[in-house]
Design an enzyme around this catalytic site. Structure first.
Site, PDB file in Angstrom:
ATOM      1  N   SER A  64       0.854  -1.251  -0.043  1.00 28.96           N
ATOM      2  CA  SER A  64       0.167  -0.059   0.038  1.00 28.96           C
ATOM      3  C   SER A  64       0.929   1.392   0.133  1.00 28.96           C
ATOM      4  CB  SER A  64      -0.898   0.135   1.112  1.00 28.96           C
ATOM      5  OG  SER A  64      -1.707  -1.170   1.180  1.00 28.96           O
TER       6      SER A  64
HETATM    7  N1  SAH Z   1      -1.313  -4.592   3.990  1.00 28.71           N
HETATM    8  C1  SAH Z   1      -0.495  -5.057   2.821  1.00 28.71           C
HETATM    9  C2  SAH Z   1      -1.321  -4.493   1.576  1.00 28.71           C
HETATM   10  C3  SAH Z   1      -1.735  -5.559   0.547  1.00 28.71           C
HETATM   11  S1  SAH Z   1      -2.588  -5.415  -0.902  1.00 28.71           S
HETATM   12  C4  SAH Z   1       0.793  -4.256   2.734  1.00 28.71           C
HETATM   13  O1  SAH Z   1       1.113  -3.439   3.795  1.00 28.71           O
HETATM   14  O2  SAH Z   1       1.705  -4.604   1.932  1.00 28.71           O
HETATM   15  C5  SAH Z   1      -3.913  -6.507  -0.041  1.00 28.71           C
HETATM   16  C6  SAH Z   1      -3.569  -7.869   0.246  1.00 28.71           C
HETATM   17  O3  SAH Z   1      -4.787  -8.719   0.294  1.00 28.71           O
HETATM   18  C7  SAH Z   1      -2.963  -8.743  -1.080  1.00 28.71           C
HETATM   19  O4  SAH Z   1      -1.820  -9.386  -0.591  1.00 28.71           O
HETATM   20  C8  SAH Z   1      -4.163  -9.940  -1.101  1.00 28.71           C
HETATM   21  O5  SAH Z   1      -3.776 -11.253  -1.659  1.00 28.71           O
HETATM   22  C9  SAH Z   1      -4.791  -9.849   0.125  1.00 28.71           C
HETATM   23  N2  SAH Z   1      -6.131 -10.375  -0.010  1.00 28.71           N
HETATM   24  C10 SAH Z   1      -7.125 -10.429  -0.881  1.00 28.71           C
HETATM   25  N3  SAH Z   1      -8.135 -11.072  -0.439  1.00 28.71           N
HETATM   26  C11 SAH Z   1      -7.978 -11.449   0.623  1.00 28.71           C
HETATM   27  C12 SAH Z   1      -8.801 -12.281   1.595  1.00 28.71           C
HETATM   28  N4  SAH Z   1     -10.105 -12.956   1.267  1.00 28.71           N
HETATM   29  N5  SAH Z   1      -8.216 -12.784   2.604  1.00 28.71           N
HETATM   30  C13 SAH Z   1      -6.897 -12.506   3.031  1.00 28.71           C
HETATM   31  N6  SAH Z   1      -6.389 -11.600   2.165  1.00 28.71           N
HETATM   32  C14 SAH Z   1      -6.694 -11.266   1.019  1.00 28.71           C
END
Ligand code: SAH
Length: 216
Positions: A64
């Site tokens: 993010s």
């Molecule tokens: N908090 C992260 C942002 C990652 S982007 C950071 O600081 O880097 C969002 C993430 O949510 C992705 O890695 C994706 O694989 C995950 N995601 C998507 N759907 C999901 C679900 N149903 N359960 C858990 N994770 C999920």
């Protein structure tokens, strides 16, 4: 790759930029200043680590944008010691910022490769949280209830099970929407069955996927 004076200098500039963009929460800014974001990124993007942008982390996902991490962290209103559930561990960066804020972090990721990579990275850097491979829509009933829940992917709907796993008095921060951008919401569970909703601006996240089949 270490955290050297160059990275620390770039982080100071990032903090100034976040201030200009309206982030005033000093505890959040301190936490962001403490986390070496470049160590959560692929080598190809490491020189851009302190730009206020999202970058690819593999498996079609992104780390993010720092402004978004700061904004969501601020909305959580944590003082320290709270139990926080994060949905979407991704790179582990947001989890590290939360740990710097002194809370207990439980985080779920549905991509096994990202789960493994971020768990290893966070351990290597000395961040102590609990990291799970699983589906965020299910939450973590075994560890519930949580004082705070933060969803870091675009949620197509409010996950009912997460509302159940939120303590009375707790907050859930969620980017809600199916389109290009989502509205940031903060839900306050005032009593069982009584949810107050506050709306914030538009943000852009990768989608929170329904539990079809798990990817590696
Ligand atoms: N908090 C992260 C942002 C990652 S982007 C950071 O600081 O880097 C969002 C993430 O949510 C992705 O890695 C994706 O694989 C995950 N995601 C998507 N759907 C999901 C679900 N149903 N359960 C858990 N994770 C999920």
């Amino acid at each position: 790759m270490m955290d050297n004076y160059k990275h620390k200098g770039l982080r100071k500039k990032l903090i100034e930029l976040l201030r200009e963009k309206g982030i005033e929460n000093e505890r959040v800014l301190d936490a962001i200043n403490a986390v070496p974001r470049h160590l959560f990124m692929d080598n190809a993007f490491i020189n851009f680590a302190y730009k206020d942008q999202a970058f690819p982390i593999g498996a079609d996902q992104t780390i993010s944008q720092p402004y978004t991490v700061a904004f969501q962290s601020h909305l959580l209103e944590v003082k320290g010691g709270e139990k926080v559930l994060e949905i979407g561990t991704g790179s582990g960066y947001q989890a590290a910022v939360l740990l710097e804020l002194g809370v207990k972090v439980f985080s779920i990721e549905r991509h096994r490769s990202l789960h493994k990579k971020s768990k290893q990275k966070l351990e290597e850097l000395g961040y102590k949280g609990r990291f799970f491979f699983g589906d965020g829509f299910e939450g973590l009933p075994t560890f519930a209830p949580f004082d705070r829940i933060i969803i870091t992917a675009a949620a197509p709907r409010i996950p009912e099970k997460l509302i159940e796993q939120l303590k009375v008095g707790g907050y859930l921060v969620i980017p809600l929407g199916k389109g290009e951008s989502q509205q940031m919401l903060r839900l306050h569970k005032k009593a069982e069955g009584e949810i107050e909703e506050e709306k914030f601006g538009q943000f852009s996240f990768v989608p929170m996927l329904e539990n079809k089949s798990f990817s590696s």
